[in-house]
Write a protein that holds these residues in place. Sequence first.
Motif, PDB file in Angstrom:
ATOM      1  N   LEU A 126      45.595  31.058  43.376  1.00  0.00           N
ATOM      2  CA  LEU A 126      46.288  31.171  42.099  1.00  0.00           C
ATOM      3  C   LEU A 126      47.698  31.703  42.301  1.00  0.00           C
ATOM      4  O   LEU A 126      48.662  31.197  41.739  1.00  0.00           O
ATOM      5  CB  LEU A 126      45.527  32.141  41.193  1.00  0.00           C
ATOM      6  N   LYS A 127      47.766  32.752  43.112  1.00  0.00           N
ATOM      7  CA  LYS A 127      49.062  33.385  43.317  1.00  0.00           C
ATOM      8  C   LYS A 127      49.963  32.511  44.180  1.00  0.00           C
ATOM      9  O   LYS A 127      51.163  32.468  43.973  1.00  0.00           O
ATOM     10  CB  LYS A 127      48.866  34.750  43.976  1.00  0.00           C
ATOM     11  N   LEU A 155      34.074  43.877  46.914  1.00  0.00           N
ATOM     12  CA  LEU A 155      33.295  44.771  46.064  1.00  0.00           C
ATOM     13  C   LEU A 155      32.680  44.077  44.866  1.00  0.00           C
ATOM     14  O   LEU A 155      31.492  44.146  44.636  1.00  0.00           O
ATOM     15  CB  LEU A 155      34.162  45.924  45.592  1.00  0.00           C
ATOM     16  N   LEU A 173      36.125  40.213  40.631  1.00  0.00           N
ATOM     17  CA  LEU A 173      37.402  40.630  41.182  1.00  0.00           C
ATOM     18  C   LEU A 173      37.854  39.690  42.274  1.00  0.00           C
ATOM     19  O   LEU A 173      39.037  39.373  42.384  1.00  0.00           O
ATOM     20  CB  LEU A 173      37.272  42.034  41.760  1.00  0.00           C
ATOM     21  N   LEU A 209      38.701  45.340  48.219  1.00  0.00           N
ATOM     22  CA  LEU A 209      38.881  44.846  46.856  1.00  0.00           C
ATOM     23  C   LEU A 209      38.147  43.542  46.641  1.00  0.00           C
ATOM     24  O   LEU A 209      37.474  43.341  45.640  1.00  0.00           O
ATOM     25  CB  LEU A 209      40.372  44.654  46.614  1.00  0.00           C
ATOM     26  N   LEU A 216      37.364  36.672  42.428  1.00  0.00           N
ATOM     27  CA  LEU A 216      37.938  35.488  41.792  1.00  0.00           C
ATOM     28  C   LEU A 216      39.345  35.795  41.288  1.00  0.00           C
ATOM     29  O   LEU A 216      40.278  35.017  41.484  1.00  0.00           O
ATOM     30  CB  LEU A 216      37.061  35.046  40.617  1.00  0.00           C
ATOM     31  N   LEU A 217      39.473  36.966  40.647  1.00  0.00           N
ATOM     32  CA  LEU A 217      40.750  37.287  40.019  1.00  0.00           C
ATOM     33  C   LEU A 217      41.841  37.492  41.051  1.00  0.00           C
ATOM     34  O   LEU A 217      43.013  37.260  40.774  1.00  0.00           O
ATOM     35  CB  LEU A 217      40.595  38.546  39.169  1.00  0.00           C
ATOM     36  N   THR A 218      41.466  37.951  42.231  1.00  0.00           N
ATOM     37  CA  THR A 218      42.478  38.144  43.251  1.00  0.00           C
ATOM     38  C   THR A 218      42.584  36.929  44.159  1.00  0.00           C
ATOM     39  O   THR A 218      43.076  37.017  45.261  1.00  0.00           O
ATOM     40  CB  THR A 218      42.141  39.372  44.098  1.00  0.00           C
ATOM     41  N   MET A 244      45.221  37.266  52.399  1.00  0.00           N
ATOM     42  CA  MET A 244      44.083  37.719  51.604  1.00  0.00           C
ATOM     43  C   MET A 244      43.030  36.638  51.522  1.00  0.00           C
ATOM     44  O   MET A 244      41.842  36.918  51.534  1.00  0.00           O
ATOM     45  CB  MET A 244      44.534  38.087  50.191  1.00  0.00           C
TER      46      MET A 244
END
Lengths: 215, 407
Positions: free
Chosen positions: B18-19, B6, B10, B3, B12-14, B35
């Motif tokens: 941030l989480k 690729l 993405l 993920l 960046l978003l994952t 991750m």
Amino acid sequence: MENSSKIFYAALAVLVLGAHGAGLASAGAEGLAFGLFASLTLGGALVCIWERSVVRSAFSLMATFIGIAGLFLLLTADFLAMAQILIYVGGILALILFGVMLTPPDMEERKLPRVLSGLVLIGGGFAWVGMQVADSAHFATRAADASLEGVNNAKRIGVGFLAADQYVVAFELAAVVLTVALVAAVYIARRRRVDLEPAAAGELTGYDASNGGDA
Amino acid sequence: MSLSTLALPLSLLTDPALKLAESETPEVAEAAAEMGELTSGTNLINELLMLAPIPDFVPGWAIPLTAIMIGVAIVMGVVSLNAMAGTWLERKVSGHIQCRYGPMRAGWHGFLQPLADGIKLMLKEDMIPIGSDRVLFVMAPALVLASVLGALAVMPLSPDFFFADAPMGLFLILALTSTTTIGVIMAGWASNSKWSVYGAMREAAQVVAYEVPLGISLLVPLIVAGTFSLTEVSEMQSGMFGIGGWLIFKNPFMFPALILFFIAVLAESKRAPFDLPESESELVSGFLTEYSGIRWSFFFMEEYAAMFLYCVVTAFFFLGGFNSPLTWLFEDGGLLPNVILWNVAAFFTIVVKGYIGLFVMMWVRWTLPRLRIDQVMTMGYKYLTPISLVCVLGAGIWEWGKAALLG
């Protein structure tokens, strides 16, 4: 742009923003990505139904296909995502557009009770996206699933297909069915062309239409 | 982690930081940290940024974001520089093939001509025809350029310098470059001109016909190499003098596959003798008829970028990737092992290989006359597709036999 179209696109923009906001609020960056892809998928489909021009409808399908590929990516199915883009956008959509361009102009206008159906669809889509986004709060834990870590999807799919006790027979049968369909399509297309030859002219000039007009 | 590797946005978003900040349960935070370890350390730009002294007030997500921005800027630079070099080279090659000089006035042998062209194109009036579909007309060049930019993201510039090392690299390139077709059809339709629509329809028919042999002939190197990743396939081709390990020498069906792939690439990138979608003499540039100024140049940036990308893919999967006598000198077991020199040599190798491919494409363009549309279809469906299927079968049997005989 006519008024009903303005209402439709304004509602669509609200829906998209809402999906992004709800995603960001419920699952952080992962939810935002989900909101983006979900609104691409649903928005493309809604525009496809809404637009009067058949060609614009066909182009909006591209957003749907790419959104679905993005959803596959979020589920760590990267091979499936790429196959989705390659087959649906590169192949099938090109064929659809090819067919649509051959439609006569008077078929471009479609008559639907548009405002009503559009509003129902937007409402339904909105509710559905909201539910799904709320669901996607579990993404963070699901994506980090240890069993999926470092798995080569291509290798897994290849092994699944080629192992004799798995899907190889089903795969080959599907291939045979597709080949039969292809041959049948070619056969039908060829017969039509021969039918178009005037039979009387063939009799007069000794033209033999039975061998496909090659003689 | 497929993920994160690729797609650039993405990753960046994952981004775990941030989480990490948001998550309250320790399990989620732990998973996010895991991750993070997997995402970082794959990208040299990211690593270099990590080395710099970072003040505390910079949030965690800013570093991958900056790395992505730098990556995108480099890809944009590659695309535009490549278009400049490509147009200059095209004019010079065509000139010399036709016994003339080509551009000579601007700079040394017309070297500054692309700059002059660029200024002219940017200053030119940007026309949108009255009868056109404005939304689609504006979207089409952006879509065409975006798809090739996305495909370039997985192209490594040297063994240690890449933006996204996707395990699905080749598949991603094939998928994203196939979406340029939609942009071209969109441009042709939105122009509302009969020439443009003819061009668009020819493009659709041609691409659908040649996508099949393109994909199937690439199966031959994939059978031999067993990987989609561009960096991995390059690694496995290092050998004697940097030439002995090339995939093309590993299987007798590689050479016909290379020829088939190159022909299919010519058709996919709309180059002569397959330039029917934009044929100047019969369709007045086809789908480009109504475009002018910077929008027009987007199509050409895409064309040269796609040509270069396909040539680089050819180099990676048939002709040794980063390996050449020069890299052989500097690699780990070589005469002068040096990581930095090795990377520089690899960069020059891949650029030279790409531009040799580009030169062959230009040579073909200015030598062969354009085919008719029925000849194009006959060639794609009746010759290239069956021959490529035979190649795949032969390569598979060869590899199976080799494995069976040699253990």
